[in-house]
Design a protein around this motif. Structure first.
Motif, short mmCIF file in Angstrom:
data_model
loop_
_atom_site.label_atom_id
_atom_site.label_comp_id
_atom_site.label_asym_id
_atom_site.label_seq_id
_atom_site.Cartn_x
_atom_site.Cartn_y
_atom_site.Cartn_z
N TRP A 1 43.36 -14.97 -11.91
CA TRP A 1 43.35 -15.26 -10.48
C TRP A 1 43.86 -14.10 -9.62
O TRP A 1 43.35 -13.89 -8.52
CB TRP A 1 44.12 -16.55 -10.16
N THR B 1 38.15 -13.32 -3.02
CA THR B 1 37.75 -14.45 -2.19
C THR B 1 37.41 -15.65 -3.06
O THR B 1 36.67 -15.52 -4.05
CB THR B 1 36.48 -14.11 -1.36
N TYR B 2 37.97 -16.79 -2.71
CA TYR B 2 37.64 -18.05 -3.38
C TYR B 2 37.69 -19.15 -2.34
O TYR B 2 38.72 -19.33 -1.68
CB TYR B 2 38.64 -18.35 -4.50
N THR B 3 36.58 -19.85 -2.15
CA THR B 3 36.56 -20.97 -1.21
C THR B 3 35.77 -22.13 -1.80
O THR B 3 34.87 -21.94 -2.63
CB THR B 3 35.92 -20.58 0.14
N ARG B 4 36.13 -23.33 -1.36
CA ARG B 4 35.39 -24.55 -1.69
C ARG B 4 34.90 -25.16 -0.39
O ARG B 4 35.46 -24.89 0.68
CB ARG B 4 36.28 -25.56 -2.42
N ASP B 5 33.89 -26.02 -0.50
CA ASP B 5 33.35 -26.66 0.69
C ASP B 5 34.33 -27.72 1.22
O ASP B 5 35.40 -27.95 0.65
CB ASP B 5 31.96 -27.24 0.43
N GLU B 6 33.94 -28.38 2.29
CA GLU B 6 34.81 -29.34 2.96
C GLU B 6 35.13 -30.57 2.10
O GLU B 6 36.10 -31.28 2.37
CB GLU B 6 34.21 -29.78 4.31
N ASN C 1 35.85 -30.24 -1.08
CA ASN C 1 36.73 -29.66 -2.10
C ASN C 1 36.20 -29.77 -3.53
O ASN C 1 36.98 -29.90 -4.47
CB ASN C 1 38.14 -30.26 -2.02
N VAL D 1 32.18 -24.81 -5.06
CA VAL D 1 32.69 -23.48 -4.74
C VAL D 1 31.63 -22.75 -3.92
O VAL D 1 30.46 -22.71 -4.29
CB VAL D 1 33.02 -22.70 -6.04
N THR D 2 32.06 -22.20 -2.80
CA THR D 2 31.13 -21.52 -1.90
C THR D 2 31.26 -20.00 -1.95
O THR D 2 30.39 -19.29 -1.48
CB THR D 2 31.32 -22.01 -0.46
N ALA D 3 32.38 -19.50 -2.51
CA ALA D 3 32.55 -18.05 -2.65
C ALA D 3 33.50 -17.76 -3.80
O ALA D 3 34.52 -18.43 -3.96
CB ALA D 3 33.10 -17.45 -1.36
N GLU E 1 42.28 -23.12 -9.99
CA GLU E 1 42.19 -22.67 -8.60
C GLU E 1 43.37 -21.75 -8.36
O GLU E 1 44.32 -21.73 -9.16
CB GLU E 1 42.24 -23.86 -7.64
#
Length: 193
Positions: free
Chosen positions: A31, A36-41, A43, A46-48, A127
């Motif tokens: 980690w 960059t690490y993102t999840r959608d609304e 949760n 994974v979007t990035a 995460e």
């Protein structure tokens, strides 16, 4: 506030419960190497997932029938969440898997497991705030088997396992593993496990 709409969850197909084969390499990363690490609304998706300059994941070969990526729920009222787990066996107790175990036993890890099927998604465990830890790294070299058993698990509760589009999974440091996983060529000439 979440945008999840309370909705019916149908059975996707008549054989939805049939076991799915897994690609025989698990993508593993640290980690601290993630930019960059993102999840959608909701949760889950994974979007990035991007790496810092000069960093990339590795691939660890696993016996296909032993790969198990899953989550379990736990906790008291108002504190329930999910523990991520990735279990697998690596054939042999050679120096590469022993070095992997020794040098990652206390690292904050993430893991991606890819099904053999036509799904456009893979499962991602860990995460940034709830990373995987190597909770078990056992070797066996006797009359029954020569293998290394690895169990990764998050130590804090969080969201469920994530779903990541295969197109978002970066290439590893190993061309053979990338080809087996259907990932782009790495171009580094590295030697993963």
């Amino acid at each position: 506030m979440t945008t999840y709409a309370f909705a019916t969850v149908p059975k996707k197909e008549s054989n939805a419960g049939r076991p799915k084969g897994k690609k025989q390499f698990i993508v593993i990363f640290r980690w601290p190497d993630i930019a960059t690490y993102t999840r959608d609304e909701k949760n889950v998706r994974v979007t990035a997932l991007t790496f810092k300059a000069g960093k990339k994941p590795i691939a660890v070969y696993a016996t296909g029938s032993t790969i198990h990526a899953y989550h379990t729920s736990e906790g008291d009222d108002d504190a329930r969440g999910f523990i991520h787990k990735v279990d697998f066996e690596h054939p042999g107790t050679e120096i590469e898997i022993t070095e992997f175990s020794n040098n990652n036993i206390n690292e904050d890890l993430g893991a991606i497991v890819i099904d053999c099927g036509t799904s456009v998604d893979a499962k991602i465990a860990g995460e940034p705030g709830t990373p995987l830890k190597m909770v078990k790294a056992d070797s066996q070299d006797n009359k029954d088997a020569d293998k290394t058993t690895i169990n990764l698990a998050s130590v804090l509760r969080g969201n469920t396992l994530g779903f990541i589009a295969k197109s978002l999974i970066p290439s590893t440091d190993n061309e053979e593993a990338n080809a087996a996983l259907g990932l782009p060529a790495a171009g580094s000439g590295g030697t993963g496990i």
